[in-house]
Design a protein around this motif. Structure first.
Motif, PDB file in Angstrom:
ATOM      1  N   GLN A 154     -25.360  12.682  42.887  1.00 63.67           N
ATOM      2  CA  GLN A 154     -23.951  12.392  43.161  1.00 63.67           C
ATOM      3  C   GLN A 154     -23.323  11.848  41.886  1.00 63.67           C
ATOM      4  O   GLN A 154     -23.306  10.645  41.646  1.00 63.67           O
ATOM      5  CB  GLN A 154     -23.799  11.365  44.285  1.00 63.67           C
TER       6      GLN A 154
ATOM      7  N   ARG B 128     -20.876  10.309  39.332  1.00 60.97           N
ATOM      8  CA  ARG B 128     -19.802   9.334  39.510  1.00 60.97           C
ATOM      9  C   ARG B 128     -19.009   9.248  38.216  1.00 60.97           C
ATOM     10  O   ARG B 128     -19.574   9.008  37.152  1.00 60.97           O
ATOM     11  CB  ARG B 128     -20.382   7.983  39.883  1.00 60.97           C
TER      12      ARG B 128
ATOM     13  N   THR C 275     -19.651  13.853  35.565  1.00 60.14           N
ATOM     14  CA  THR C 275     -19.402  15.137  36.214  1.00 60.14           C
ATOM     15  C   THR C 275     -19.218  16.243  35.173  1.00 60.14           C
ATOM     16  O   THR C 275     -19.786  17.337  35.309  1.00 60.14           O
ATOM     17  CB  THR C 275     -18.186  15.031  37.156  1.00 60.14           C
TER      18      THR C 275
ATOM     19  N   GLY D 146     -18.118  15.750  41.786  1.00 55.78           N
ATOM     20  CA  GLY D 146     -18.421  14.333  41.704  1.00 55.78           C
ATOM     21  C   GLY D 146     -17.367  13.525  42.430  1.00 55.78           C
ATOM     22  O   GLY D 146     -16.503  14.071  43.122  1.00 55.78           O
ATOM     23  N   VAL D 147     -17.455  12.230  42.267  1.00 52.92           N
ATOM     24  CA  VAL D 147     -16.440  11.315  42.792  1.00 52.92           C
ATOM     25  C   VAL D 147     -16.001  10.412  41.652  1.00 52.92           C
ATOM     26  O   VAL D 147     -16.797  10.071  40.773  1.00 52.92           O
ATOM     27  CB  VAL D 147     -16.944  10.483  43.989  1.00 52.92           C
ATOM     28  N   ALA D 148     -14.728  10.048  41.659  1.00 49.75           N
ATOM     29  CA  ALA D 148     -14.204   9.205  40.586  1.00 49.75           C
ATOM     30  C   ALA D 148     -12.976   8.459  41.071  1.00 49.75           C
ATOM     31  O   ALA D 148     -12.268   8.914  41.968  1.00 49.75           O
ATOM     32  CB  ALA D 148     -13.840  10.063  39.368  1.00 49.75           C
TER      33      ALA D 148
ATOM     34  N   LEU E  63     -11.589   6.317  45.943  1.00 49.94           N
ATOM     35  CA  LEU E  63     -12.396   7.323  45.255  1.00 49.94           C
ATOM     36  C   LEU E  63     -11.869   8.704  45.599  1.00 49.94           C
ATOM     37  O   LEU E  63     -11.404   8.940  46.720  1.00 49.94           O
ATOM     38  CB  LEU E  63     -13.863   7.239  45.697  1.00 49.94           C
TER      39      LEU E  63
ATOM     40  N   GLU F 292     -15.512   7.247  51.878  1.00 47.59           N
ATOM     41  CA  GLU F 292     -15.491   6.504  50.613  1.00 47.59           C
ATOM     42  C   GLU F 292     -16.460   5.324  50.662  1.00 47.59           C
ATOM     43  O   GLU F 292     -17.207   5.091  49.710  1.00 47.59           O
ATOM     44  CB  GLU F 292     -14.087   6.002  50.335  1.00 47.59           C
TER      45      GLU F 292
ATOM     46  N   ALA G  29     -19.495   4.981  48.154  1.00 48.86           N
ATOM     47  CA  ALA G  29     -19.497   3.797  47.281  1.00 48.86           C
ATOM     48  C   ALA G  29     -20.779   2.984  47.456  1.00 48.86           C
ATOM     49  O   ALA G  29     -21.262   2.367  46.509  1.00 48.86           O
ATOM     50  CB  ALA G  29     -18.272   2.932  47.559  1.00 48.86           C
TER      51      ALA G  29
END
Length: 176
Positions: free
Chosen positions: A45, A47, A52, A78-80, A88, A117, A121
């Motif tokens: 995953q 972040r 990413t 991804g997550v950001a 996020l 989220e 997280a």
């Protein structure tokens, strides 16, 4: 033109085919696209944008080295967080590599719903969380989180296609 996608996910292969077909240039007309899983070199995953992007670039470079390809394509989700806003976001990046030039492009970003989220997280991977929330298997191989978050107005293939189209810029236009 022989193009390889650094993933075994059919959604990613389809996104590359669609991005290539959207253009009327010789790159699109002559392209064959092959999917081949390769490591991303980043966490399951990713972040943040940097991780990413690194995953997309690593996939593109790795798949290019796997065979006699003209272009290697890497796609990474991804997550950001973004400065100036809360929460996020789902993010996606593409890299296209011919051994000399690397093009990069991003797909749309979508805010993660609060419960999703929270779980991400806390360290969970988005794909399995989406499977759980939607009580389905393999969401990432179909409409993806993008489809779920937009009521299927933008599915994962379309979102990734946008990222690939941006990354193809240096290869399909003289503006770079």
């Amino acid at each position: 033109m022989h193009v390889a996608v650094g993933s075994g996910n059919p959604v990613k292969r389809d996104a590359v085919e669609r991005a290539l077909a959207a253009g009327g240039d010789t790159v699109a007309r002559d392209a064959t696209v092959e999917a081949q899983p390769v490591p991303s070199g980043v966490s399951e995953q990713p972040r943040g944008h940097a991780e990413t992007i690194r995953g997309a670039e690593t996939r593109a470079r790795n798949v290019l080295a796997e065979g006699d390809y003209d272009l290697g394509v890497g796609l990474e989700g991804g997550v950001a967080a973004f400065d100036g806003t809360d929460g996020l976001f789902l993010i996606m990046w593409a890299a296209v590599d011919d051994g000399d030039t690397v093009g990069r492009g991003a797909g749309p970003s979508m805010r993660l719903p609060a419960e999703i989220e929270r779980r991400v997280a806390d360290g969970a991977e988005l794909g399995p969380v989406m499977d759980d929330v939607l009580d389905a298997e393999g969401v990432a191989r179909r409409g993806g989180a993008a489809g779920a978050f937009t009521g299927d107005r933008v599915d994962r293939t379309a979102a990734l296609e946008t990222a690939v189209a941006g990354a193809l810029g240096p290869f399909v236009t003289k503006l770079y």
